[in-house]
Design an enzyme around this catalytic site. Sequence first.
Site, mmCIF file in Angstrom:
data_model
loop_
_atom_site.group_PDB
_atom_site.id
_atom_site.type_symbol
_atom_site.label_atom_id
_atom_site.label_comp_id
_atom_site.label_asym_id
_atom_site.label_seq_id
_atom_site.Cartn_x
_atom_site.Cartn_y
_atom_site.Cartn_z
ATOM 1 N N TYR A 141 4.899 -8.677 0.102
ATOM 2 C CA TYR A 141 4.166 -8.360 -0.938
ATOM 3 C C TYR A 141 3.863 -9.695 -1.223
ATOM 4 O O TYR A 141 4.118 -10.757 -0.922
ATOM 5 C CB TYR A 141 5.082 -8.086 -2.429
ATOM 6 C CG TYR A 141 4.373 -9.008 -3.852
ATOM 7 C CD1 TYR A 141 3.183 -7.205 -4.077
ATOM 8 C CD2 TYR A 141 4.606 -9.519 -4.634
ATOM 9 C CE1 TYR A 141 3.147 -7.642 -4.932
ATOM 10 C CE2 TYR A 141 4.030 -9.423 -6.223
ATOM 11 C CZ TYR A 141 2.897 -8.495 -6.245
ATOM 12 O OH TYR A 141 2.023 -8.183 -6.909
ATOM 13 N N ASP A 236 3.036 -17.433 3.270
ATOM 14 C CA ASP A 236 3.251 -17.085 2.065
ATOM 15 C C ASP A 236 4.444 -17.408 1.631
ATOM 16 O O ASP A 236 5.452 -16.189 2.259
ATOM 17 C CB ASP A 236 2.954 -15.653 2.030
ATOM 18 C CG ASP A 236 3.035 -14.893 -0.376
ATOM 19 O OD1 ASP A 236 3.244 -15.832 -0.639
ATOM 20 O OD2 ASP A 236 2.929 -14.132 -0.269
ATOM 21 N N LYS A 264 5.842 -19.943 -8.127
ATOM 22 C CA LYS A 264 6.991 -19.884 -8.744
ATOM 23 C C LYS A 264 7.089 -21.497 -8.928
ATOM 24 O O LYS A 264 7.286 -21.745 -9.613
ATOM 25 C CB LYS A 264 7.584 -18.924 -7.858
ATOM 26 C CG LYS A 264 7.508 -17.579 -7.517
ATOM 27 C CD LYS A 264 7.870 -16.598 -6.892
ATOM 28 C CE LYS A 264 7.322 -15.519 -7.914
ATOM 29 N NZ LYS A 264 7.105 -14.313 -6.510
HETATM 30 C C1 LIG Z 1 5.718 -13.458 -6.343
HETATM 31 C C2 LIG Z 1 4.737 -13.706 -5.098
HETATM 32 C C3 LIG Z 1 3.771 -13.955 -4.820
HETATM 33 C C4 LIG Z 1 2.594 -13.504 -5.881
HETATM 34 O O1 LIG Z 1 2.156 -14.392 -6.865
HETATM 35 P P1 LIG Z 1 1.744 -14.119 -9.209
HETATM 36 O O2 LIG Z 1 2.323 -15.577 -9.271
HETATM 37 O O3 LIG Z 1 3.157 -12.996 -9.281
HETATM 38 O O4 LIG Z 1 0.678 -13.968 -8.434
HETATM 39 C C5 LIG Z 1 3.267 -13.972 -3.420
HETATM 40 N N1 LIG Z 1 3.135 -13.603 -3.155
HETATM 41 C C6 LIG Z 1 5.309 -13.513 -2.701
HETATM 42 C C7 LIG Z 1 5.920 -13.802 -1.653
HETATM 43 C C8 LIG Z 1 5.204 -13.436 -3.958
HETATM 44 O O5 LIG Z 1 7.430 -13.775 -4.154
#
Ligand SMILES: *Cc1c(COP(=O)(O)O)cnc(C)c1O
Length: 416
Positions: A141, A236, A264
Amino acid sequence: MKSDTLYERSRELMPGGVNSPVRAFKSVGRNPLFIDHAKGSKIYDVDGNEYIDYVCSWGPMILGHGDDRVVGAVQKACENGLSFGAPTEKEAILAERIRQCVPSMERIRLVNSGTEAVMSAIRVARGYTGRDKIVKFRGCYHGHSDGLLVKAGSGVLTQSVPDSAGVPFDYTKNTLVAEYNDSDSVSKLFEENKGEIACVIVEPVAANMGVVLPEEGFLKFLREITRDNKALLIFDEVITGFRLALGGAQEYYGIVPDLSTFGKIVGGGLPLAVYGGRKDIMPVGTVYQAGTLSGNPIATTAGIETLTILAEEKERGLYETLEEKGKLLADHARKVFGDSVWVNQTGSLLSIFFTSKPVHDYASAVASDTKKYAEYFNAMLERGIYLAPSQFEAMFVSAAHSDDDLKATIDAMSLS
Ligand SMILES: *Cc1c(COP(=O)(O)O)cnc(C)c1O
């Protein structure tokens, strides 16, 4: 129950009663809890129930909830105004902290969400290479921007909707999908699209199809094949950043990507995310990115304070302790549930999959029995343990989880 009343009220106005789908508890067959407050390892709902929290706001609260230093710094910052739309020293301080932790972040831009960070990093990769196609992995994701809502794991996965409605095919046709931990699937895409792939984006530890670890050599292979094809490698690290190690998965696995995204933890609980990397790629140049609240003084304060505390605590063995806690829970789950589960764990991230077979990619993750997970989830909730309301989300362990918390969690598991 106050939670149920609030849920009904919210549903009158917000689709599903929530502002992010997984919060609706759909896949565990009950209404969500509405939260009143949280402190340390504990979260309290509006009906006065206390839970040991392993969601931790989906990752940001690695220090536990309401850390006194972070909250104090934010309160103080608020007195000086909430946003100026002009540069501040805070942004420079946070960028310096990030580079100290993650040396590959030579140039940095601050944004407001992980979604934005990834969207922008991909735009930079396309701008730099002059190529349109990107490779992502099934079950990873990367936020909810159009081009990345392809085989995107967790929220999307739970609802069994492979893609979102409202995303035109034209937006996703340049998104090529490979299988996590399957080098051949990546090689094949590079062969079939010679000179056309701008970047490979990967969660270095996948944590949005449940936690799935990279197999030996997989990340190194991605580093090499991207380099050989003059494509960029994007990590990511929105979940793994500052969690697996202070320098994220790239430190933990010793692989240096060209670009990275963080979110995060880096915002300490406020909306802030980061993208950046090599300085020859990141002048951004003709690639456009902007943001009214990007790098605002409140979120940057929470980020600076959180990273500062993490750096201090690292010296006191924080990351080793987090690893021990994660391992304790994982080992215990294996003991209690035996062959009926497969447990993946690294550091403070873990998943208990209700399947007897090894989970190493999307297909093996979705083979899990989600009904059994829902039963387990509800049983644990009854016993005061707040887990992710989905088989396909990670269990997050924080610095605030005490030995007593872990013991209570293990005791609750043993009753299952
Ligand atoms: C949570 C998440 C996102 C998206 O971040 P948001 O702040 O919710 O837009 C992107 N990549 C990864 C791996 C994530 O866990």
